[in-house]
Motif scaffolding. Structure first.
Motif, short mmCIF file in Angstrom:
data_model
loop_
_atom_site.label_atom_id
_atom_site.label_comp_id
_atom_site.label_asym_id
_atom_site.label_seq_id
_atom_site.Cartn_x
_atom_site.Cartn_y
_atom_site.Cartn_z
N ASP A 141 0.83 -1.20 0.00
CA ASP A 141 0.00 0.00 0.00
C ASP A 141 0.86 1.25 0.00
O ASP A 141 0.61 2.20 -0.75
CB ASP A 141 -0.93 -0.02 1.22
N LEU A 142 1.91 1.24 0.83
CA LEU A 142 2.82 2.39 0.93
C LEU A 142 3.48 2.68 -0.41
O LEU A 142 3.45 3.82 -0.91
CB LEU A 142 3.86 2.12 2.01
N LYS A 143 4.05 1.65 -1.02
CA LYS A 143 4.76 1.86 -2.29
C LYS A 143 3.81 2.28 -3.40
O LYS A 143 4.15 3.15 -4.23
CB LYS A 143 5.50 0.58 -2.69
N ALA A 144 2.61 1.71 -3.42
CA ALA A 144 1.65 2.06 -4.46
C ALA A 144 1.25 3.53 -4.36
O ALA A 144 1.12 4.23 -5.38
CB ALA A 144 0.41 1.17 -4.35
N LYS A 145 1.09 4.03 -3.15
CA LYS A 145 0.69 5.43 -2.97
C LYS A 145 1.84 6.37 -3.31
O LYS A 145 1.61 7.45 -3.88
CB LYS A 145 0.19 5.65 -1.54
N ILE A 146 3.06 6.00 -2.96
CA ILE A 146 4.21 6.83 -3.31
C ILE A 146 4.37 6.89 -4.83
O ILE A 146 4.60 7.97 -5.41
CB ILE A 146 5.50 6.28 -2.67
N LYS A 147 4.22 5.76 -5.50
CA LYS A 147 4.33 5.74 -6.96
C LYS A 147 3.22 6.58 -7.60
O LYS A 147 3.45 7.29 -8.58
CB LYS A 147 4.25 4.30 -7.48
N LYS A 148 2.01 6.51 -7.05
CA LYS A 148 0.92 7.31 -7.58
C LYS A 148 1.22 8.80 -7.42
O LYS A 148 1.02 9.59 -8.34
CB LYS A 148 -0.39 6.97 -6.89
N ALA A 149 1.71 9.17 -6.23
CA ALA A 149 2.03 10.58 -5.98
C ALA A 149 3.10 11.07 -6.95
O ALA A 149 3.03 12.20 -7.45
CB ALA A 149 2.51 10.74 -4.54
N LYS A 150 4.08 10.22 -7.23
CA LYS A 150 5.15 10.59 -8.16
C LYS A 150 4.60 10.95 -9.53
O LYS A 150 5.13 11.84 -10.21
CB LYS A 150 6.15 9.43 -8.27
N GLY A 151 3.56 10.27 -9.97
CA GLY A 151 3.02 10.48 -11.30
C GLY A 151 2.00 11.59 -11.41
O GLY A 151 1.46 11.83 -12.50
N ILE A 152 1.72 12.29 -10.32
CA ILE A 152 0.72 13.36 -10.32
C ILE A 152 1.40 14.72 -10.29
O ILE A 152 2.35 14.93 -9.52
CB ILE A 152 -0.23 13.22 -9.11
N GLU A 153 0.95 15.63 -11.11
CA GLU A 153 1.48 17.00 -11.14
C GLU A 153 0.86 17.80 -10.01
O GLU A 153 -0.33 17.71 -9.74
CB GLU A 153 1.15 17.65 -12.48
N GLY A 154 1.67 18.59 -9.33
CA GLY A 154 1.16 19.46 -8.27
C GLY A 154 1.57 18.98 -6.89
O GLY A 154 2.49 18.17 -6.72
N PHE A 155 0.89 19.48 -5.88
CA PHE A 155 1.24 19.22 -4.48
C PHE A 155 0.60 17.91 -4.02
O PHE A 155 -0.61 17.72 -4.10
CB PHE A 155 0.75 20.36 -3.59
N LYS A 156 1.45 17.00 -3.54
CA LYS A 156 0.99 15.73 -3.01
C LYS A 156 1.42 15.61 -1.55
O LYS A 156 2.54 15.96 -1.21
CB LYS A 156 1.57 14.54 -3.80
N TYR A 157 0.52 15.12 -0.70
CA TYR A 157 0.82 15.03 0.73
C TYR A 157 0.71 13.58 1.19
O TYR A 157 -0.34 12.94 1.01
CB TYR A 157 -0.15 15.90 1.53
#
Length: 292
Positions: A182-198
């Motif tokens: 779950d942790l890695k999947a969310k980090i990878k998703k955040a990496k692929g999104i433009e803008g501010f990710k928390y």
């Protein structure tokens, strides 16, 4: 010998060197090893401060230190410099503890979120100022012992992920080292999104939470199983629960941690009611747009 070779190859490829100065049982090295595996080598990390982040000093990537009062500021400058150079292939990570993120520099994190800076802001939350003497922070949970709340904290924990989500940023998520996929999947998703990710990660701290260091992963897993630490993401304003475990009694999470050993039966019952109410709200809003 074959096993030794496998270990050598693993650590050669790893973006985190071994032998950090973190306490035994600290979740910091485990978190950063997983996070860097998900992010890859084209990453710049801006952060320091909490003891769980001592592992940052072992990262084999460009890293920049910070003071408690400069969270998100330095990374904002790095993002601007990369944009000026036309570099869109590098992920910028800003990271700090619960005290820096939720208290001392909350205004700066909020400002970066409002501007929708293209970075991943991580809160490494061990629920107190562990690096300076286990003083309570705004993210210390109700009832927890700290050196400045010897009878237990009287106020609730700040819901920082939900507060950041109200800035209408593209992505907010909670994670735990007890759930690596779950942790890695969310980090990878955040990496692929433009803008501010928390990204907000609960960080087991045997020293401050006062439990057996061998039980770190077990304790934070109980946090998820009791709904003391629910796992979810908010993408485009829509809440999605990552896990919906059948709830275990909150006492199973509190009991192993001596920071809660002074709690009365009535206080534990109060905490259970609060957890139950939050779980119900989350379940009712699962899959719905909560940020309008």
């Amino acid at each position: 010998m074959e096993t030794d070779k496998l270990f050598d190859e693993y650590y050669e490829k790893s973006l985190l060197q071994g032998g950090t100065t973190c306490c035994p049982g600290c979740g910091g090295p485990l978190f950063w090893r997983m996070t860097l595996d998900a992010l890859g080598p084209n990453t710049i990390v801006y952060g320091d401060g909490p003891c769980a982040m001592c592992a940052i000093r072992n990262i084999k990537l460009p890293t920049f230190g910070l003071h408690f009062s400069f969270v998100a500021d330095g990374s904002t400058g790095i993002v601007a410099a990369l944009a000026a150079k036309g570099r869109r292939d590098i992920t910028v990570v800003s990271s700090a503890g619960d005290g820096a993120t939720g208290d001392i520099s909350f205004g700066k994190v909020s400002a970066a979120a409002e501007r929708n800076e293209n970075m991943i802001q991580i809160c490494v939350d061990n629920e107190a100022y562990m690096n300076t003497g286990i003083q309570k922070s705004g993210l210390t949970p109700f009832g927890a012992w700290t050196t400045t709340t010897p009878l237990g904290k009287e106020n609730p924990k700040k819901a920082v992920p939900m507060i950041i989500a109200q800035h209408k940023v593209p992505y907010v998520a909670t994670v735990s080292v007890a759930y690596p996929r779950d942790l890695k999947a969310k980090i990878k998703k955040a990496k692929g999104i433009e803008g501010f990710k928390y990204i907000h990660t609960v960080m087991p701290c045997p020293t401050g939470w006062r439990f057996d260091p061998a039980k770190s992963v077990e304790v934070v897993r109980l946090g998820v199983e009791t709904w003391a630490w629910p796992l979810y993401e908010i993408e485009g304003g829509v809440l999605k629960l990552s896990m919906k475990p059948k709830p275990k009694p909150i006492e199973e999470y509190l009991r192993p941690q001596r920071r809660f050993r002074h709690l009365t039966k009535e206080q534990i019952e109060f905490i259970q009611r609060e957890v139950d109410a939050r779980r119900q709200r989350l379940l009712e809003n699962d899959g719905k747009r909560i940020i309008l």
